[in-house]
Design a protein around this motif. Structure first.
Motif, short mmCIF file in Angstrom:
data_model
loop_
_atom_site.label_atom_id
_atom_site.label_comp_id
_atom_site.label_asym_id
_atom_site.label_seq_id
_atom_site.Cartn_x
_atom_site.Cartn_y
_atom_site.Cartn_z
N ASN A 1 0.81 -1.22 0.00
CA ASN A 1 0.00 0.00 0.00
C ASN A 1 0.84 1.27 0.00
O ASN A 1 0.36 2.33 -0.40
N GLY A 2 2.10 1.17 0.45
CA GLY A 2 2.94 2.36 0.56
C GLY A 2 4.09 2.38 -0.41
O GLY A 2 4.04 3.03 -1.46
N SER A 3 5.14 1.64 -0.08
CA SER A 3 6.38 1.72 -0.85
C SER A 3 6.20 1.32 -2.31
O SER A 3 6.75 1.97 -3.21
N ALA A 4 5.45 0.26 -2.56
CA ALA A 4 5.30 -0.23 -3.93
C ALA A 4 4.65 0.80 -4.83
O ALA A 4 4.92 0.85 -6.03
N LEU A 5 3.79 1.63 -4.28
CA LEU A 5 3.08 2.61 -5.09
C LEU A 5 3.62 4.02 -4.90
O LEU A 5 4.00 4.68 -5.87
N ALA A 6 3.71 4.47 -3.65
CA ALA A 6 4.03 5.87 -3.39
C ALA A 6 5.46 6.24 -3.75
O ALA A 6 5.71 7.27 -4.40
N LEU A 7 6.43 5.40 -3.36
CA LEU A 7 7.82 5.74 -3.63
C LEU A 7 8.12 5.76 -5.12
O LEU A 7 8.74 6.70 -5.63
N PHE A 8 7.70 4.74 -5.81
CA PHE A 8 7.96 4.71 -7.25
C PHE A 8 7.13 5.74 -8.00
O PHE A 8 7.53 6.24 -9.04
N TYR A 9 5.96 6.06 -7.45
CA TYR A 9 5.17 7.16 -7.99
C TYR A 9 5.96 8.47 -7.92
O TYR A 9 6.01 9.23 -8.89
N ALA B 1 -5.60 -4.74 -13.92
CA ALA B 1 -6.23 -6.02 -14.29
C ALA B 1 -5.37 -7.20 -13.89
O ALA B 1 -5.88 -8.25 -13.47
N LEU B 2 -4.05 -7.05 -13.98
CA LEU B 2 -3.14 -8.15 -13.61
C LEU B 2 -3.12 -8.39 -12.11
O LEU B 2 -2.65 -9.45 -11.67
N THR B 3 -3.60 -7.42 -11.32
CA THR B 3 -3.65 -7.62 -9.88
C THR B 3 -4.50 -8.85 -9.53
O THR B 3 -4.21 -9.57 -8.57
N ALA B 4 -5.54 -9.10 -10.31
CA ALA B 4 -6.40 -10.25 -10.05
C ALA B 4 -5.69 -11.57 -10.29
O ALA B 4 -6.11 -12.61 -9.76
N LEU B 5 -4.63 -11.58 -11.09
CA LEU B 5 -3.89 -12.81 -11.39
C LEU B 5 -2.70 -13.04 -10.48
O LEU B 5 -2.10 -14.12 -10.51
N ALA B 6 -2.32 -12.01 -9.72
CA ALA B 6 -1.17 -12.15 -8.83
C ALA B 6 -1.51 -13.09 -7.68
O ALA B 6 -2.60 -13.01 -7.09
N ASN B 7 -0.59 -13.99 -7.33
CA ASN B 7 -0.84 -14.98 -6.28
C ASN B 7 0.27 -15.05 -5.25
O ASN B 7 0.38 -16.02 -4.51
N SER B 8 1.11 -14.03 -5.20
CA SER B 8 2.20 -14.00 -4.21
C SER B 8 2.55 -12.55 -3.92
O SER B 8 2.14 -11.63 -4.64
N PHE B 9 3.35 -12.37 -2.86
CA PHE B 9 3.76 -11.01 -2.51
C PHE B 9 4.61 -10.40 -3.60
O PHE B 9 4.46 -9.22 -3.94
N GLU B 10 5.51 -11.17 -4.18
CA GLU B 10 6.41 -10.65 -5.21
C GLU B 10 5.64 -10.18 -6.43
O GLU B 10 5.93 -9.12 -7.00
N SER B 11 4.67 -10.98 -6.87
CA SER B 11 3.91 -10.60 -8.06
C SER B 11 3.04 -9.38 -7.79
O SER B 11 2.91 -8.49 -8.65
N LEU B 12 2.45 -9.32 -6.60
CA LEU B 12 1.65 -8.14 -6.26
C LEU B 12 2.53 -6.89 -6.15
O LEU B 12 2.13 -5.80 -6.57
N PHE B 13 3.72 -7.05 -5.59
CA PHE B 13 4.63 -5.91 -5.48
C PHE B 13 5.00 -5.38 -6.86
O PHE B 13 5.02 -4.17 -7.09
N LEU B 14 5.30 -6.29 -7.80
CA LEU B 14 5.67 -5.86 -9.15
C LEU B 14 4.51 -5.16 -9.84
O LEU B 14 4.69 -4.13 -10.50
N VAL B 15 3.32 -5.70 -9.67
CA VAL B 15 2.14 -5.09 -10.31
C VAL B 15 1.87 -3.71 -9.73
O VAL B 15 1.58 -2.75 -10.47
N ARG B 16 1.96 -3.58 -8.41
CA ARG B 16 1.71 -2.27 -7.79
C ARG B 16 2.81 -1.27 -8.15
O ARG B 16 2.55 -0.08 -8.28
N LEU B 17 4.02 -1.75 -8.30
CA LEU B 17 5.11 -0.88 -8.72
C LEU B 17 4.84 -0.29 -10.10
O LEU B 17 4.94 0.92 -10.30
N LEU B 18 4.47 -1.14 -11.05
CA LEU B 18 4.19 -0.66 -12.40
C LEU B 18 2.94 0.22 -12.43
O LEU B 18 2.85 1.15 -13.23
#
Length: 218
Positions: A112-120, A152-169
């Protein structure tokens, strides 16, 4: 103007009278007398240079259609709407995501924070510089497409790493839309109408907050 005057008036005045022709149509002869001459005419289209049509502008003047400006503001408001709705909805679903994937507090805070706000924050500066060089519409379009696909890819993520990458992008995509949108508004509207145009676009963001909270709770 001296060279133009000589070319246009060459057949009507002798060389001694072709010393200077200014923009007011005044001709100065060799002996100092000033003689009024007809306005210069464009040799290509045959129109008076002094009565030429006003140049089309991009700041909301007579050359800018009111309808196209209104459409632009509506589209930018929609961009702000979806951007803010995406951020709010993910935050509202944090508890459900934690329960399903058994994430820790640190992992959820990172998503909710670093993955989105920092890279934003880091991506906004270079993307804003690109927008200032005249690529505003392209930056907005690419940013919107990027974060829409990542959402849309957030619905396909099934791990912390995949969710982190999706939120980063997603954060990178959302970072480019906001500065490019306000840069486009500043380029299209005069200063007297800039505040009103900005408020219309900003309203889409706050409507997106309400829609995101309502949609996530639904």
């Amino acid at each position: 103007m001296q060279a133009i005057g000589c070319c246009v008036l060459g057949d009507r005045f002798p060389c001694a009278y072709r010393r200077r022709v200014d923009v007011l149509g005044q001709h100065e002869s060799a002996d100092g007398r000033r003689i009024s001459v007809p306005p210069l005419r464009d040799m290509t289209i045959g129109t008076d240079i002094q009565q030429a049509a006003p140049i089309r502008t991009r700041n909301g003047g007579r050359g800018e259609a009111v309808g196209s400006l209104g459409l632009m503001l509506g589209l930018l408001a929609c961009v702000m709407f979806f951007q803010q709705a995406d951020i709010v909805m993910f935050s509202m679903m944090s508890e459900a995501i934690r329960a399903e994937y058994h994430f820790t507090d640190v992992e959820m805070g990172t998503l909710n924070g670093s993955a989105l706000a920092l890279f934003y924050a880091f991506a906004a500066i270079p993307l804003a510089r690109i927008a200032d060089r005249g690529w505003r519409r392209n930056v907005i379009a690419i940013s919107l497409a990027l974060w829409s696909v990542c959402t849309a890819l957030t619905a396909l993520a099934n791990s912390f790493e995949s969710l982190f990458l999706v939120r980063l992008l997603t954060g990178v995509g959302e970072a480019g839309a906001v500065p490019a949108a306000f840069s486009l508004i500043a380029a299209r509207f005069p200063q007297s109408k800039l505040a009103g145009a900005t408020s219309i676009v900003q309203s889409g963001r706050y409507v997106g907050i309400v829609a995101g909270l309502t949609g996530a709770g639904w």
